[in-house]
Design a protein around this motif. Structure first.
Motif, PDB file in Angstrom:
ATOM      1  N   UNK A   1     -50.263   2.903  73.169  1.00 42.06           N
ATOM      2  CA  UNK A   1     -51.080   2.124  74.029  1.00 42.06           C
ATOM      3  C   UNK A   1     -52.650   2.192  73.973  1.00 42.06           C
ATOM      4  N   UNK A   2     -53.119   2.463  72.577  1.00 44.47           N
ATOM      5  CA  UNK A   2     -54.422   2.468  72.215  1.00 44.47           C
ATOM      6  C   UNK A   2     -54.972   3.930  72.706  1.00 44.47           C
ATOM      7  N   UNK A   3     -54.219   4.751  73.261  1.00 47.23           N
ATOM      8  CA  UNK A   3     -54.450   6.132  73.299  1.00 47.23           C
ATOM      9  C   UNK A   3     -54.137   7.055  72.147  1.00 47.23           C
ATOM     10  N   UNK A   4     -55.177   7.644  71.664  1.00 50.54           N
ATOM     11  CA  UNK A   4     -54.869   8.722  70.348  1.00 50.54           C
ATOM     12  C   UNK A   4     -54.360  10.067  71.219  1.00 50.54           C
TER      13      UNK A   4
ATOM     14  N   UNK B   1     -59.761  -1.932  64.803  1.00 52.35           N
ATOM     15  CA  UNK B   1     -59.481  -1.190  65.936  1.00 52.35           C
ATOM     16  C   UNK B   1     -60.611  -0.370  66.616  1.00 52.35           C
ATOM     17  N   UNK B   2     -61.613  -0.255  65.845  1.00 52.72           N
ATOM     18  CA  UNK B   2     -62.790   0.285  66.458  1.00 52.72           C
ATOM     19  C   UNK B   2     -63.615  -0.841  67.344  1.00 52.72           C
ATOM     20  N   UNK B   3     -63.629  -1.844  66.680  1.00 50.33           N
ATOM     21  CA  UNK B   3     -64.285  -3.007  67.341  1.00 50.33           C
ATOM     22  C   UNK B   3     -63.422  -3.853  68.411  1.00 50.33           C
ATOM     23  N   UNK B   4     -62.311  -3.825  68.268  1.00 47.28           N
ATOM     24  CA  UNK B   4     -61.566  -4.856  68.897  1.00 47.28           C
ATOM     25  C   UNK B   4     -60.564  -4.255  70.014  1.00 47.28           C
ATOM     26  N   UNK B   5     -60.254  -2.948  69.830  1.00 51.16           N
ATOM     27  CA  UNK B   5     -59.344  -2.264  70.628  1.00 51.16           C
ATOM     28  C   UNK B   5     -60.084  -1.369  71.704  1.00 51.16           C
ATOM     29  N   UNK B   6     -59.512  -1.195  72.764  1.00 47.95           N
ATOM     30  CA  UNK B   6     -59.920  -0.110  73.934  1.00 47.95           C
ATOM     31  C   UNK B   6     -59.327   0.923  73.589  1.00 47.95           C
ATOM     32  N   UNK B   7     -59.908   1.760  72.843  1.00 43.15           N
ATOM     33  CA  UNK B   7     -59.312   2.998  72.289  1.00 43.15           C
ATOM     34  C   UNK B   7     -59.770   4.084  73.193  1.00 43.15           C
ATOM     35  N   UNK B   8     -58.690   5.293  73.449  1.00 38.50           N
ATOM     36  CA  UNK B   8     -59.230   6.438  74.062  1.00 38.50           C
ATOM     37  C   UNK B   8     -58.982   7.610  73.388  1.00 38.50           C
ATOM     38  N   UNK B   9     -59.770   8.652  73.196  1.00 39.51           N
ATOM     39  CA  UNK B   9     -59.651  10.010  72.527  1.00 39.51           C
ATOM     40  C   UNK B   9     -59.640  10.995  73.448  1.00 39.51           C
TER      41      UNK B   9
END
Length: 394
Positions: A30-33, A57-65
């Motif tokens: 779910x976009x969480x690493x 994925x950097x530009x268009x996803x709401x990533x979480x680290x």
């Protein structure tokens, strides 16, 4: 550097490459690493731990680290690599990606960037022939017994068409090529499509045309653009589904059987940047997916045939005047290619068939080159280039 260890890769770049060097410590949910295995803090100093993120994925996803991963990346314990292997990348792309990463707390400068550019590169860019690798992994294995399925009766198999020319995304040169197929009365001799899968407006198509041809559209040309999309063997819905989920290169048994119905492929590449000068250029699956099964003539950058011959593939001067590969002007080169296509289409049926039969051994040779290409060498070349970029930072 003893080992290159992949801790994360959200692109599938290494999915077909089995090696003990790849040890996945992270995965995406779910976009969480998230951590899968506890990262080895006491890693060997001779190992390079790499974390691949796609540009999209950097530009268009709401990533979480997680905070500790951000710490690993910022401290250099793990090296971040931006992967845009299916496209070119430019300076503005890099600035935007860096800004997005900074917003995520990742403060890493001079990040290595992978692209499909095999020409002149930006300072931190690592370009490679990504579609050669992908097609080498995929295309030869679409059919289990290709000799029985395709080659066994190729000499006697009846050809219903002279050529195949399939186009999805609109470009100025694809508009020109497909229009000329109609204008020269070659449509009935071809399996041709111009899908317009991105739903370009008539205004945008008009602008693209004028950019290449350097004049306004005439009435016939404008009427042609209004007819689009032109479909051959798939509906727009089927095409978009296959591109998005099933078969990103659109190589399947039906595609191969369509090649068997014709004498050659008229390939319209995705870019016209020349291969014979110091600039960025690329080659896509459009060429490599046909190369194992068909003679071809390519609307691409000047010098593309020379590049393919350097890789070990054979081209087809028995059928075409391949001096088009040396014509620098894009419009003049395309007109030359179209004249060659028309000449071959008007050739006596027996003559073209005899020439085709004489080239089957070349087609088989090209299939063997693609299947046996040393993709490991390409992959290790990427790792070594990443290592050089990383060492250059310190």
């Amino acid at each position: 550097m003893d080992n290159f260890i992949i801790t994360f890769d959200d692109s599938g770049l290494f999915a077909h490459h089995s090696s003990d060097l790849y040890y996945h410590n992270f995965e995406q949910k779910d976009n969480k690493i998230v951590v899968v295995n506890e990262f080895i803090k006491s890693k060997s100093k001779t190992d390079l731990y790499l974390f691949f993120l796609t540009y999209d994925s950097i530009m268009f996803e709401e990533l979480e680290f997680p905070p500790h991963l951000v710490e690993y990346l910022n401290s250099g314990i793990i090296k971040l690599v931006i992967n845009r292997r299916g496209e070119f990348i430019n300076g503005d792309d890099i600035i935007e990606a860096s800004r997005k990463l900074n917003d995520l707390g990742i403060k890493v400068d001079n990040i290595p960037i992978i692209s499909m550019n095999i020409g002149k590169k930006l300072p931190n860019e690592i370009g490679f022939d990504s579609q050669l690798a992908e097609c080498s992994w995929r295309v030869p294995y679409v059919v289990k017994d290709i000799n029985k399925f395709y080659f066994e009766d190729l000499e006697t198999h009846k050809k219903e068409y002279k050529f195949i020319c399939l186009n999805g995304t609109i470009t100025s040169w694809r508009l020109l090529v497909t229009y000329e197929i109609f204008n020269r009365n070659l449509k009935k001799k071809s399996m041709m499509s111009m899908v317009n899968k991105c739903n370009d407006s008539l205004e945008n198509m008009n602008s693209q045309w004028e950019y290449l041809v350097d004049r306004k559209l005439n009435k016939n040309e404008l009427n042609y653009l209004k007819k689009l999309p032109i479909l051959f063997d798939k509906t727009s819905k089927q095409l978009n589904k296959e591109i998005g989920t099933i078969n990103p290169m659109l190589v399947d048994e039906d595609y191969i059987l369509n090649l068997k119905k014709s004498y050659f492929s008229l390939i319209t590449e995705s870019d016209l940047s020349p291969f014979n000068v110091n600039n960025s250029y690329k080659i896509t699956e459009k060429t490599y997916k046909a190369i194992s099964y068909h003679p071809f003539i390519i609307v691409g950058g000047a010098g593309i045939l020379k590049y393919l011959r350097k890789l070990g593939f054979k081209t087809f001067p028995e059928l075409f005047d391949e001096s088009y590969d040396e014509i620098d002007d894009n419009y003049e080169r395309i007109k030359f290619i179209l004249n060659e296509v028309e000449r071959v289409c008007n050739m006596d049926s027996k003559k073209i068939h005899n020439i085709y039969v004489s080239m089957i051994s070349k087609i088989e040779h090209n299939g063997k080159i693609l299947k046996e290409y040393n993709v490991d060498k390409i992959i290790y070349g990427i790792f070594k280039n990443i290592n050089n970029k990383v060492e250059g930072e310190s």
